[in-house]
Motif scaffolding. Structure first.
Motif, PDB file in Angstrom:
ATOM      1  N   ALA A  38       0.846  -1.191   0.000  1.00  0.00           N
ATOM      2  CA  ALA A  38       0.000   0.000   0.000  1.00  0.00           C
ATOM      3  C   ALA A  38       0.885   1.247   0.000  1.00  0.00           C
ATOM      4  N   PRO A  39       0.371   2.372  -0.503  1.00  0.00           N
ATOM      5  CA  PRO A  39       1.137   3.623  -0.432  1.00  0.00           C
ATOM      6  C   PRO A  39       1.535   3.950   1.010  1.00  0.00           C
ATOM      7  N   VAL A  40       2.589   4.753   1.129  1.00  0.00           N
ATOM      8  CA  VAL A  40       3.041   5.129   2.475  1.00  0.00           C
ATOM      9  C   VAL A  40       2.546   6.509   2.885  1.00  0.00           C
ATOM     10  N   ARG A  41       1.761   7.144   2.048  1.00  0.00           N
ATOM     11  CA  ARG A  41       1.261   8.475   2.402  1.00  0.00           C
ATOM     12  C   ARG A  41       0.279   8.435   3.569  1.00  0.00           C
ATOM     13  N   GLN A  78       4.932  13.872 -15.211  1.00  0.00           N
ATOM     14  CA  GLN A  78       4.273  14.463 -14.051  1.00  0.00           C
ATOM     15  C   GLN A  78       2.765  14.310 -14.157  1.00  0.00           C
ATOM     16  N   ARG A  79       2.228  14.521 -15.353  1.00  0.00           N
ATOM     17  CA  ARG A  79       0.781  14.341 -15.540  1.00  0.00           C
ATOM     18  C   ARG A  79       0.389  12.879 -15.326  1.00  0.00           C
ATOM     19  N   GLN A  80       1.221  11.963 -15.813  1.00  0.00           N
ATOM     20  CA  GLN A  80       0.918  10.547 -15.632  1.00  0.00           C
ATOM     21  C   GLN A  80       0.800  10.176 -14.159  1.00  0.00           C
ATOM     22  N   LEU A  81       1.657  10.776 -13.327  1.00  0.00           N
ATOM     23  CA  LEU A  81       1.726  10.387 -11.918  1.00  0.00           C
ATOM     24  C   LEU A  81       1.069  11.390 -10.982  1.00  0.00           C
ATOM     25  N   GLY A  82       0.562  12.490 -11.512  1.00  0.00           N
ATOM     26  CA  GLY A  82      -0.153  13.438 -10.681  1.00  0.00           C
ATOM     27  C   GLY A  82       0.719  14.201  -9.716  1.00  0.00           C
ATOM     28  N   VAL A  83       1.957  14.549 -10.121  1.00  0.00           N
ATOM     29  CA  VAL A  83       2.850  15.326  -9.266  1.00  0.00           C
ATOM     30  C   VAL A  83       3.324  16.555 -10.032  1.00  0.00           C
ATOM     31  N   ASP A  84       3.979  17.476  -9.328  1.00  0.00           N
ATOM     32  CA  ASP A  84       4.313  18.746  -9.969  1.00  0.00           C
ATOM     33  C   ASP A  84       5.735  19.222  -9.694  1.00  0.00           C
ATOM     34  N   GLN A  85       6.632  18.321  -9.280  1.00  0.00           N
ATOM     35  CA  GLN A  85       8.027  18.709  -9.062  1.00  0.00           C
ATOM     36  C   GLN A  85       8.917  17.484  -9.205  1.00  0.00           C
ATOM     37  N   PRO A  86      10.227  17.710  -9.465  1.00  0.00           N
ATOM     38  CA  PRO A  86      11.145  16.567  -9.602  1.00  0.00           C
ATOM     39  C   PRO A  86      11.415  15.898  -8.267  1.00  0.00           C
ATOM     40  N   ASP A  87      12.067  14.750  -8.350  1.00  0.00           N
ATOM     41  CA  ASP A  87      12.598  14.098  -7.170  1.00  0.00           C
ATOM     42  C   ASP A  87      13.904  13.428  -7.558  1.00  0.00           C
ATOM     43  N   PHE A  88      14.586  12.821  -6.585  1.00  0.00           N
ATOM     44  CA  PHE A  88      15.811  12.095  -6.919  1.00  0.00           C
ATOM     45  C   PHE A  88      15.887  10.817  -6.097  1.00  0.00           C
ATOM     46  N   LEU A 119      12.180  -7.331 -10.991  1.00  0.00           N
ATOM     47  CA  LEU A 119      11.246  -6.228 -11.168  1.00  0.00           C
ATOM     48  C   LEU A 119       9.836  -6.626 -10.744  1.00  0.00           C
ATOM     49  N   LEU A 120       9.051  -5.631 -10.345  1.00  0.00           N
ATOM     50  CA  LEU A 120       7.671  -5.874  -9.953  1.00  0.00           C
ATOM     51  C   LEU A 120       6.678  -5.304 -10.962  1.00  0.00           C
ATOM     52  N   GLN A 121       6.800  -4.016 -11.258  1.00  0.00           N
ATOM     53  CA  GLN A 121       5.865  -3.318 -12.149  1.00  0.00           C
ATOM     54  C   GLN A 121       6.656  -2.398 -13.081  1.00  0.00           C
ATOM     55  N   PRO A 122       7.515  -2.952 -13.927  1.00  0.00           N
ATOM     56  CA  PRO A 122       8.478  -2.120 -14.646  1.00  0.00           C
ATOM     57  C   PRO A 122       7.875  -1.276 -15.763  1.00  0.00           C
ATOM     58  N   LYS A 123       8.477  -0.105 -15.928  1.00  0.00           N
ATOM     59  CA  LYS A 123       8.183   0.780 -17.043  1.00  0.00           C
ATOM     60  C   LYS A 123       9.514   1.337 -17.538  1.00  0.00           C
ATOM     61  N   ALA A 124       9.566   1.687 -18.822  1.00  0.00           N
ATOM     62  CA  ALA A 124      10.812   2.179 -19.408  1.00  0.00           C
ATOM     63  C   ALA A 124      10.700   3.651 -19.760  1.00  0.00           C
ATOM     64  N   GLU A 125      11.800   4.359 -19.579  1.00  0.00           N
ATOM     65  CA  GLU A 125      11.918   5.761 -19.966  1.00  0.00           C
ATOM     66  C   GLU A 125      13.223   5.936 -20.733  1.00  0.00           C
ATOM     67  N   ALA A 126      13.211   6.783 -21.748  1.00  0.00           N
ATOM     68  CA  ALA A 126      14.433   7.134 -22.470  1.00  0.00           C
ATOM     69  C   ALA A 126      14.996   8.424 -21.877  1.00  0.00           C
ATOM     70  N   GLU A 127      16.295   8.416 -21.612  1.00  0.00           N
ATOM     71  CA  GLU A 127      16.914   9.547 -20.926  1.00  0.00           C
ATOM     72  C   GLU A 127      18.324   9.813 -21.460  1.00  0.00           C
ATOM     73  N   SER A 133       8.087   0.248  -9.089  1.00  0.00           N
ATOM     74  CA  SER A 133       7.455   0.762  -7.880  1.00  0.00           C
ATOM     75  C   SER A 133       7.113  -0.379  -6.948  1.00  0.00           C
ATOM     76  N   ARG A 134       7.431  -0.173  -5.693  1.00  0.00           N
ATOM     77  CA  ARG A 134       7.012  -1.115  -4.673  1.00  0.00           C
ATOM     78  C   ARG A 134       5.572  -0.821  -4.223  1.00  0.00           C
ATOM     79  N   ILE A 135       5.010   0.284  -4.716  1.00  0.00           N
ATOM     80  CA  ILE A 135       3.647   0.681  -4.363  1.00  0.00           C
ATOM     81  C   ILE A 135       2.679   0.042  -5.355  1.00  0.00           C
ATOM     82  N   ALA A 136       1.705  -0.669  -4.859  1.00  0.00           N
ATOM     83  CA  ALA A 136       0.777  -1.414  -5.714  1.00  0.00           C
ATOM     84  C   ALA A 136       0.067  -0.491  -6.696  1.00  0.00           C
ATOM     85  N   GLY A 137       0.057  -0.928  -7.977  1.00  0.00           N
ATOM     86  CA  GLY A 137      -0.668  -0.207  -9.009  1.00  0.00           C
ATOM     87  C   GLY A 137      -0.115   1.158  -9.351  1.00  0.00           C
TER      88      GLY A 137
END
Length: 267
Positions: free
Chosen positions: A26-29, A71-81, A101-109, A144-148
């Motif tokens: 579950a999320p940790v929020r 950011q739109r995909q994940l509903g956030v508005d600032q970077p993280d590291f 991996l659990l729920q992998p997605k790929a990004e080009a960087e 992500s270790r967070i479900a879904g």
């Protein structure tokens, strides 16, 4: 122990259990709240300390959430590291191991490898550019270790910025020969175009992202060091990957980077 310290410890334990049991949690929020970014970085630090105690070696950092599309995909508005470890680099593997991996997605960087420390008091764009040894094309395999992928900024920061694995392509270009902001990107899954973008999608310039990271990492007491790899952030939307698929990204002058995912599900 304060209530906040208890919550930070509980969030770290939840994410560690998800990793050990290979079962998204579950999320940790609910423990940290949706906006306690400093607390989330304290959770991340605890996860990093566990890995270091196990003998892991830090290879660099990753910047997340730099693309407006992501950011739109994940509903956030600032970077993280997050922190990269040497065993996350699967560039030399014939196949990316789905078992990790659990729920992998790929990004080009665009990846930057540093030739100098970035630990000054008042880092400037010129300092950052001068510290880069070379740029390389990269695929970041976020997870992500967070479900879904049900995450807020707090959730992803705590979860080491949703880190997974990474692949570096063969090209190595100095910034005299390559301008990151001008880069264009196309990413394919088995030859189907799934993402495209450019350097301007990454905080206006991937070097802006690197400057943000250098300042932020120093503020948290862990400045960037010579020899480290920095994944500077997605140039376009990320895409989910499945066993057996091949991901290929073309990043203008940097050329191509690709990875084939093993056809074995995580166990």
């Amino acid at each position: 122990m304060t209530e906040r310290e208890t919550a930070i410890g509980a969030a770290a334990e939840r994410l560690l259990a998800a990793t050990a049991e290979r079962r998204p949690c579950a999320p940790v929020r609910d423990l940290l709240g949706p906006v306690d970014v400093d607390g989330a970085y304290q959770v991340q630090r605890r996860l990093v300390d566990v890995r270091l105690a196990e003998g892991a070696v830090v290879s660099g950092r990753k910047i997340g959430l730099t693309s407006p599309a992501v950011q739109r995909q994940l509903g956030v508005d600032q970077p993280d590291f997050g922190v990269l470890f040497a065993d996350m680099d699967v560039s030399a593997h014939a196949e990316v191991p789905m078992s990790r991996l659990l729920q992998p997605k790929a990004e080009a960087e665009i990846a930057f490898v540093l030739a100098a420390d970035l630990d000054g008091d008042d880092l400037s764009p010129a300092d950052v550019r001068a510290a880069v040894a070379f740029a390389a094309p990269a695929l970041e395999i976020v997870d992500s270790r967070i479900a879904g992928w049900d995450i807020t900024l707090t959730d992803t920061v705590a979860d080491n910025a949703s880190s997974g694995l990474y692949v570096l392509g063969e090209a190595r270009l100095s910034l005299d020969a390559f301008e990151p902001r001008a880069a264009t990107m196309r990413m394919y899954l088995d030859d189907v175009l799934v993402s495209e973008g450019d350097g301007a999608a990454c905080l206006g310039d991937p070097l802006n992202a690197l400057l943000w990271l250098a300042r932020t990492a120093r503020a948290y007491g862990e400045p960037l060091r010579a020899g480290q790899v920095v994944l500077s952030g997605a140039l376009g939307p990320m895409a989910a990957v499945t066993p057996g698929v091949t991901v290929r990204a073309e990043i203008s002058a940097l050329g191509t980077v690709s990875a084939t995912f093993s056809d074995k599900e995580a166990s």
